[in-house]
Design an enzyme around this catalytic site. Structure first.
Site, short mmCIF file in Angstrom:
data_model
loop_
_atom_site.label_atom_id
_atom_site.label_comp_id
_atom_site.label_asym_id
_atom_site.label_seq_id
_atom_site.Cartn_x
_atom_site.Cartn_y
_atom_site.Cartn_z
N GLU A 25 0.82 -1.22 0.00
CA GLU A 25 0.00 0.00 0.00
C GLU A 25 0.85 1.27 0.00
O GLU A 25 0.37 2.34 0.37
CB GLU A 25 -0.94 -0.02 1.21
CG GLU A 25 -1.91 -1.18 1.21
CD GLU A 25 -2.77 -1.21 2.45
OE1 GLU A 25 -3.70 -0.39 2.55
OE2 GLU A 25 -2.51 -2.05 3.34
N SER A 153 -6.57 -2.52 1.71
CA SER A 153 -6.94 -1.88 0.44
C SER A 153 -7.45 -2.88 -0.60
O SER A 153 -7.23 -2.70 -1.79
CB SER A 153 -5.75 -1.09 -0.12
OG SER A 153 -5.46 0.01 0.70
N TYR A 223 -9.53 4.31 -4.81
CA TYR A 223 -8.57 5.41 -4.81
C TYR A 223 -8.47 6.22 -6.11
O TYR A 223 -8.02 7.36 -6.08
CB TYR A 223 -7.17 4.87 -4.47
CG TYR A 223 -7.10 4.19 -3.14
CD1 TYR A 223 -7.28 4.90 -1.96
CD2 TYR A 223 -6.89 2.82 -3.05
CE1 TYR A 223 -7.24 4.27 -0.73
CE2 TYR A 223 -6.84 2.18 -1.82
CZ TYR A 223 -7.02 2.91 -0.66
OH TYR A 223 -6.97 2.29 0.55
N ARG A 262 -10.96 2.97 11.77
CA ARG A 262 -12.15 2.85 10.91
C ARG A 262 -12.58 1.39 10.91
O ARG A 262 -11.76 0.50 10.70
CB ARG A 262 -11.82 3.31 9.49
CG ARG A 262 -13.02 3.75 8.69
CD ARG A 262 -12.69 3.96 7.23
NE ARG A 262 -12.57 2.68 6.54
CZ ARG A 262 -11.54 2.33 5.78
NH1 ARG A 262 -10.53 3.15 5.60
NH2 ARG A 262 -11.53 1.14 5.19
N ASP A 264 -15.10 -1.41 9.22
CA ASP A 264 -15.93 -1.69 8.05
C ASP A 264 -17.03 -2.68 8.43
O ASP A 264 -16.79 -3.68 9.11
CB ASP A 264 -15.08 -2.26 6.92
CG ASP A 264 -14.04 -1.26 6.42
OD1 ASP A 264 -14.25 -0.05 6.63
OD2 ASP A 264 -13.03 -1.68 5.84
N GLU A 278 -13.66 -5.69 9.25
CA GLU A 278 -12.27 -5.47 9.68
C GLU A 278 -12.13 -4.11 10.31
O GLU A 278 -13.01 -3.25 10.20
CB GLU A 278 -11.30 -5.60 8.50
CG GLU A 278 -11.50 -4.57 7.41
CD GLU A 278 -10.48 -4.71 6.29
OE1 GLU A 278 -9.33 -4.28 6.50
OE2 GLU A 278 -10.83 -5.23 5.22
N ASN A 280 -9.35 -0.82 10.61
CA ASN A 280 -8.15 -0.18 10.07
C ASN A 280 -7.59 0.73 11.14
O ASN A 280 -8.24 1.70 11.55
CB ASN A 280 -8.51 0.65 8.82
CG ASN A 280 -9.04 -0.22 7.69
OD1 ASN A 280 -8.31 -0.70 6.87
ND2 ASN A 280 -10.37 -0.41 7.68
N GLY A 284 -6.85 5.47 5.60
CA GLY A 284 -6.41 6.37 4.55
C GLY A 284 -6.78 7.82 4.83
O GLY A 284 -7.78 8.11 5.48
#
Length: 325
Positions: A25, A153, A223, A262, A264, A278, A280, A284
Site C-alpha cells: 500500500e 486496500s 482510490y 475505521r 468496516d 475489519e 483499520n 487512509g
C-alpha cells in the site's frame, strides 16, 4: 486561517509524518501522508516528511522528532512493527499501540477477538495448502470471499462464485500471505464507521455508505475513480444507525485501539443485521478517504482532524518502575 494558535502549534514540537514505507500500500500511503503533511504545515506545525521505506530507523532517531503522525498503511507501518520501534526510540506516535495494531492487521485474530466478545462477523475458515476447498465451499456456501489476512486496500481479494474458481483465488491470496482467509459472503449494503478517541471516550463519527460500481469496491474504485458513490450520513433509521455505531466502537475498544480508526461493516439485506468485517488502525487520508469524509459531516475540517489526531500522539507502554537502590 489557522485553526490553532502559533503557541499551540509550537507546543506540538517538531513533527515527523511517516508515509511511504515498504508495504503493498506504499502508493496510497504516499497520498495519505502528503495530505497530512500539507494540512499540518498549513496550521503552522513544524512538520517534516519521513519515508521509512527509504530511510533507516537510525535516521529517524537522529531527526529528534517530538512526535510523529503515522500515515503508513499495511505491513511495517500498521501492523505494530513501526509502533514497537517508536516505543523503543521513545517517540510519541499517533494511533493504536503495538498489540492493537498487530491484532487489527490480522483479520483472523481480529475475528477471534470479536467472536469472544459476542460481536457479529461473517463465518470463516482458515486455509492452507492442504485444505479441502470443496468442503469449505460447502460449509460457507457460495459465493464466498477469499483474502490474504494481513493485506489491506482490498489487495489480493477474490469473490468466488463457482467452486471451480476457488483454487485460483486461494493461489492469489497465498502468494501474498502465509495463511488465507475464506469468508462467508454477506449480501447487503456496505458501510464504514470512523472512530476517534480511546476507551470510554471513544466516539463514532457519522456512518458512510459505500456504493461501488456493480458492488466491486476494489483498489481502483477506492482510490482512483469517481465512480464509487459515498453517502454520509448514511441513509439508515435511527435504531440501525445507533446499533452499527455501537458495535463499531465496541469492536475498536476490545482490540485496544486508540487515537483513531475505521471499522468496516456489512448490513445483511434479508434482516438488516450488521456484520463486522475489519478494523483499520491507520486509515487512509487521501482525497477519496472515508475518515475525513465522516469528520466533515460533523463540521471537522481535514486540517482540524489531522491536528486532533496529532494531539493524541503518545507512547503506549509505561516505563517500568525503577527498583529501589
Amino acid at each position: 486561517m489557522n485553526h490553532i494558535t502559533p503557541n499551540e502549534a509550537k507546543a506540538l514540537g517538531k513533527v515527523g509524518v511517516l508515509f511511504g514505507g515498504r508495504s503493498a500500500e506504499r502508493d496510497v500511503s504516499i497520498m495519505s501522508g502528503t495530505g497530512v503533511l500539507q494540512a499540518l504545515q498549513s496550521q503552522g506545525v513544524d512538520a517534516h516528511a519521513f519515508d521509512p521505506g527509504q530511510r533507516s530507523l537510525a535516521e529517524l532517531a537522529a531527526e529528534q522528532f517530538d512526535r510523529v503522525f503515522i500515515a503508513l498503511h499495511g505491513r511495517f507501518g500498521e501492523d505494530g512493527s513501526m509502533q514497537g520501534a517508536l516505543e523503543q526510540l521513545g517517540i510519541p506516535y499517533t494511533g493504536s499501540g503495538v498489540m492493537a495494531c498487530a491484532v487489527g492487521m490480522d483479520k483472523i485474530y481480529t475475528k477471534i477477538v470479536w467472536l469472544m466478545h459476542g460481536l457479529p462477523t461473517p463465518r470463516y475458515a482458515v486455509l492452507d495448502a492442504n485444505s479441502d476447498l470443496d468442503q469449505v465451499a460447502a460449509d460457507l456456501g457460495l459465493p464466498l470471499i477469499v483474502k490474504p489476512p494481513h493485506e489491506g486496500s482490498t489487495i489480493g481479494i477474490t469473490k468466488v462464485s463457482a467452486a471451480a474458481d476457488f483454487k485460483a483465488a486461494y493461489d492469489i491470496a497465498a502468494a501474498l500471505d502465509d495463511s488465507v482467509l475464506a469468508e462467508e459472503f454477506v449480501t447487503g449494503r456496505e458501510f464504514t464507521v470512523a472512530v476517534l478517541g480511546q476507551g470510554a471516550t471513544a466516539r463514532a463519527l457519522p456512518i458512510v455508505e459505500i456504493v461501488a460500481p456493480e458492488g466491486n469496491y476494489d483498489y481502483q474504485n477506492k482510490y482512483f475513480t469517481d465512480d464509487t458513490k459515498y453517502y454520509c450520513p448514511a441513509a439508515l433509521d435511527e435504531a440501525t444507525t445507533a446499533e452499527m455505531q455501537r458495535i463499531a466502537v465496541e469492536a475498536y475498544r476490545v482490540l485496544g485501539c486508540e487515537g483513531w480508526g475505521r471499522v468496516d461493516v456489512l448490513l445483511r439485506e434479508r434482516d438488516n443485521k450488521p456484520f463486522l468485517l475489519e478494523v483499520n488502525t491507520s486509515p487512509g487520508m487521501t482525497t477519496h478517504s472515508l475518515v475525513p469524509m465522516a469528520a466533515r459531516a460533523t463540521g471537522i475540517s481535514y486540517e482540524q482532524l489531522c491536528v486532533e489526531i496529532l494531539r493524541s500522539a503518545r507512547l503506549k507502554m509505561a516505563a517500568p518502575a525503577k527498583g529501589k537502590e
